[in-house]
Design an enzyme around this catalytic site. Structure first.
Site, PDB file in Angstrom:
ATOM      1  N   ASP A  61      -1.139  -1.590  -4.086  1.00 36.82           N
ATOM      2  CA  ASP A  61      -2.493  -1.666  -3.531  1.00 36.82           C
ATOM      3  C   ASP A  61      -3.038  -0.244  -3.340  1.00 36.82           C
ATOM      4  O   ASP A  61      -2.379   0.602  -2.716  1.00 36.82           O
ATOM      5  CB  ASP A  61      -2.388  -2.390  -2.179  1.00 36.82           C
ATOM      6  CG  ASP A  61      -3.728  -2.745  -1.585  1.00 36.82           C
ATOM      7  OD1 ASP A  61      -4.675  -2.957  -2.352  1.00 36.82           O
ATOM      8  OD2 ASP A  61      -3.806  -2.831  -0.334  1.00 36.82           O
TER       9      ASP A  61
ATOM     10  N   ASN B 122      -7.900 -10.073  -1.221  1.00 31.49           N
ATOM     11  CA  ASN B 122      -6.917  -9.264  -0.494  1.00 31.49           C
ATOM     12  C   ASN B 122      -6.993  -9.506   1.012  1.00 31.49           C
ATOM     13  O   ASN B 122      -8.073  -9.396   1.608  1.00 31.49           O
ATOM     14  CB  ASN B 122      -7.199  -7.774  -0.718  1.00 31.49           C
ATOM     15  CG  ASN B 122      -6.831  -7.303  -2.101  1.00 31.49           C
ATOM     16  OD1 ASN B 122      -6.520  -8.100  -2.973  1.00 31.49           O
ATOM     17  ND2 ASN B 122      -6.856  -6.006  -2.294  1.00 31.49           N
TER      18      ASN B 122
ATOM     19  N   SER C 281       0.866  -1.194   0.000  1.00 26.96           N
ATOM     20  CA  SER C 281       0.000   0.000   0.000  1.00 26.96           C
ATOM     21  C   SER C 281       0.902   1.243   0.000  1.00 26.96           C
ATOM     22  O   SER C 281       2.116   1.154   0.196  1.00 26.96           O
ATOM     23  CB  SER C 281      -0.861  -0.002   1.259  1.00 26.96           C
ATOM     24  OG  SER C 281      -0.028   0.175   2.399  1.00 26.96           O
TER      25      SER C 281
END
Ligand code: G3H
Ligand code: 13P
Ligand code: ZN
Length: 284
Positions: A82, A230, A50
């Site tokens: 992400d 996820n 992320s």
């Protein structure tokens, strides 16, 4: 082995009727746990970072660790951004070595989401980089909203075909009742909506916020066309619980390896369980 693209992994998942696990990594131990679990299960795997992970570890560290991890195993590994939100940042990730990106334009109005997703695709596809987009707002469990407010954010099936036709995106994250983080109650996925979505487009569907969703609902979502699942929160929980146990067992321990080693093992174990649940065990 260098990174494979997520679309290649999802093609196999589509043909085999299973889902590939996409696991968030924030540090070396979790990067290692992801590939150790995938190797032990002989499963294809997606390692994802992320913006928070990139900020914490540094983009070059993430790519270098993931590359080393991928080259230490025989199973195919993809490195995916992400929830990328900006074009420049996505270009930076591609340039740094990511094999796949998510462009999350879900907070934007539909046409702006389409424009941003298309702009990313125009640059990414010629380079062999896969692109995931988001339609509907998945949000977090911490968002203080009512059930009906959350439902108002669910993916509108009427928009799905238009979005996919306009962008040509490879995979699509949808809002069907999941949320990021720890759930307060038990989530109830909207399978009717998922069915409608899949009837309109035949691209792989991505489920975010999958930690804490009961196993039977995950299995049903995969049966209905989810191909990428996820998981972040469940890894964090397993990792930090193991750290807490190690520290409580010996409060005088000062060797980080004695604390983080068991945490890495715990993360490996939960990832292996998820891989088996997703049906991707033995598919590498
Ligand atoms: O989608 C959210 C992931 O759990 C990443 O969370 O932004 O705290 O790294 P993060
Ligand atoms: P969870 O943390 O709820 O598993 O969500 C992970 C996710 O969707 C990352 O994009
Ligand atoms: Zn997510």
């Amino acid at each position: 082995m260098s990174f494979v693209s997520v679309d290649d992994l999802l093609k196999g998942a589509e043909a085999g009727g299973y889902a590939v696990g996409a696991f968030n990594c924030n540090n070396m131990e979790i990067v290692q746990a992801i590939v150790r679990a995938a190797e032990a299960e002989k499963a294809p795997v997606i390692m994802q970072a992320s913006q928070g992970a990139i900020k914490y570890a540094g983009i070059n560290f993430i790519v270098a660790m993931a590359r080393e991890a991928a080259s230490s195993v025989k199973v195919p590994v993809a490195l995916h951004l992400d929830h990328g939100t900006g074009f420049d940042q996505i270009m930076w990730c591609i340039r740094s070595g990511f094999s796949s990106v998510m462009i999350d334009g879900s907070k934007k109005p539909l046409e702006e989401n389409i424009a941003l997703t298309s702009q990313v695709i125009r640059c990414a596809y010629p380079l062999g980089i896969s692109v995931e987009a988001e339609l509907g707002k998945i949000g977090g469990t911490e968002d203080d909203i009512t059930v009906s407010e959350r439902e108002a954010m669910f993916t509108d099936p009427k928009e799905v075909r238009y979005f996919v036709e306009k962008t040509g995106v490879g995979s699509l994250a949808v809002a069907i009742g999941t949320a990021h983080g720890r759930y307060r109650g038990e989530p109830k996925l909207d399978f009717e909506r998922l069915k409608q979505i899949r009837a309109l487009v035949d691209i792989p569907i991505v489920l975010h916020g999958s930690s804490g969703v009961p196993d039977d609902q995950i299995a049903e979502a995969i049966r209905l066309g989810v191909r990428k699942v996820n998981i972040d929160t469940n890894i964090r929980e397993a990792f930090v619980d193991a750290v807490r146990r190690a520290v409580a067992q010996d409060p005088d321990e000062i060797d980080p390896r004695k604390i983080l080693g068991p945490a890495r093992d715990a993360a490996t174990e939960i990832i292996r369980e998820k891989i088996r649940l997703f049906g991707s065990s033995g598919k590498a």
